[in-house]
Design a protein around this motif. Structure first.
Motif, PDB file in Angstrom:
ATOM      1  N   GLY A 194       0.833  -1.192   0.000  1.00  0.00           N
ATOM      2  CA  GLY A 194       0.000   0.000   0.000  1.00  0.00           C
ATOM      3  C   GLY A 194       0.870   1.245   0.000  1.00  0.00           C
ATOM      4  N   ASP A 195       0.265   2.354   0.341  1.00  0.00           N
ATOM      5  CA  ASP A 195       0.955   3.634   0.321  1.00  0.00           C
ATOM      6  C   ASP A 195       1.637   3.884   1.664  1.00  0.00           C
ATOM      7  OD1 ASP A 195       1.824   6.209   0.119  1.00  0.00           O
ATOM      8  OD2 ASP A 195      -0.012   7.000  -0.776  1.00  0.00           O
ATOM      9  N   LEU A 196       2.957   3.692   1.714  1.00  0.00           N
ATOM     10  CA  LEU A 196       3.683   3.885   2.961  1.00  0.00           C
ATOM     11  C   LEU A 196       3.726   5.351   3.388  1.00  0.00           C
ATOM     12  CD1 LEU A 196       6.809   1.529   3.116  1.00  0.00           C
ATOM     13  CD2 LEU A 196       5.095   1.909   4.884  1.00  0.00           C
ATOM     14  N   GLN A 197       3.726   6.257   2.406  1.00  0.00           N
ATOM     15  CA  GLN A 197       3.731   7.680   2.735  1.00  0.00           C
ATOM     16  C   GLN A 197       2.465   8.055   3.493  1.00  0.00           C
ATOM     17  OE1 GLN A 197       6.106  10.012   2.332  1.00  0.00           O
ATOM     18  NE2 GLN A 197       4.775  11.492   3.379  1.00  0.00           N
ATOM     19  N   GLU A 198       1.352   7.551   3.031  1.00  0.00           N
ATOM     20  CA  GLU A 198       0.073   7.816   3.699  1.00  0.00           C
ATOM     21  C   GLU A 198       0.075   7.196   5.101  1.00  0.00           C
ATOM     22  OE1 GLU A 198      -4.598   6.524   3.191  1.00  0.00           O
ATOM     23  OE2 GLU A 198      -3.392   6.844   1.365  1.00  0.00           O
TER      24      GLU A 198
END
Length: 218
Positions: free
Chosen positions: A75-79
């Motif tokens: 998934g989106d690690l930044q998020e």
């Protein structure tokens, strides 16, 4: 409605004096509206208790987010990092509020007892003076126990925030599997630290309840 507006006005004016650092003016303003140091102390203890309850819930929420991240499988690690950072910042704000509330309790408590002790010399009745002195001693003893419980809980906050901060900073520049593995290694320690923190906060909350009950009874 007038009574409600009067209360609001009293606290607005009192807040202004508090921010300006004029404690004596603050007390005089509150007393002019019928709120004496004993009333202010009860109010401050109630607010400190509430801040600890809110902080406990916030730290639980942050732990849940950290725990969930260790199971990250894509998934989106930044998020994910941003959500985690939000939890850390909320935890830091909750901790700051706890410290501020405890400081306020200590300040008013010391001022109340100083005033109470000074007023003992104003009695002409020895019997009433002695009764007041005994009551002062008992109340100070209970207050000391309350403040000790609050400070003990407060000391448990920094170890938790330090782990949160370290992991959030590391994750910020390492959005990868290695960073997730680092979180996993810290999770057990974090869970234990938060468990101890919440336990001490509950003891502090219980002491606050007992102190408020005693103060309102007298």
């Amino acid at each position: 409605m007038r009574h409600k507006n009067t209360i609001v006005l009293a606290f607005v004016l009192a807040a202004a004096f508090t921010m300006s650092g004029c404690q004596s003016a603050y007390y005089k303003t509150m007393e002019s509206f019928g709120y004496h140091k004993r009333d202010i102390l009860v109010s401050n203890v109630e607010k400190a208790r509430e801040s600890q309850e809110e902080a406990s819930e916030q730290f639980k929420s942050a732990l849940d987010k950290f725990s969930a991240l260790t199971g990250f499988h894509g998934g989106d690690l930044q998020e994910t990092y941003e959500r985690l950072n939000d939890e850390y910042e909320a935890s830091e704000a909750a901790a700051a509020d706890v410290r501020k509330r405890i400081d306020a309790v200590e300040q008013v408590g010391e001022d109340l007892f100083d005033e109470w002790n000074t007023e003992l010399d104003q009695y002409t009745s020895r019997k009433l003076r002695n009764e007041s002195r005994v009551k002062l001693s008992k109340t100070k003893s209970k207050f000391k126990r309350l403040l000790s419980a609050m400070r003990k809980a407060e000391k448990k906050i920094d170890p938790v925030l330090n782990v949160f901060r370290d992991q959030v900073l590391y994750l910020k520049h390492n959005l990868n599997a290695q960073a997730i593995a680092s979180l996993k290694s810290e999770l057990t320690t974090l869970e234990a630290d938060i468990g101890r923190l919440i336990k001490e906060m509950q003891r502090s909350i219980d002491e606050a309840d007992a102190f408020i009950k005693e103060l309102k009874k007298n």
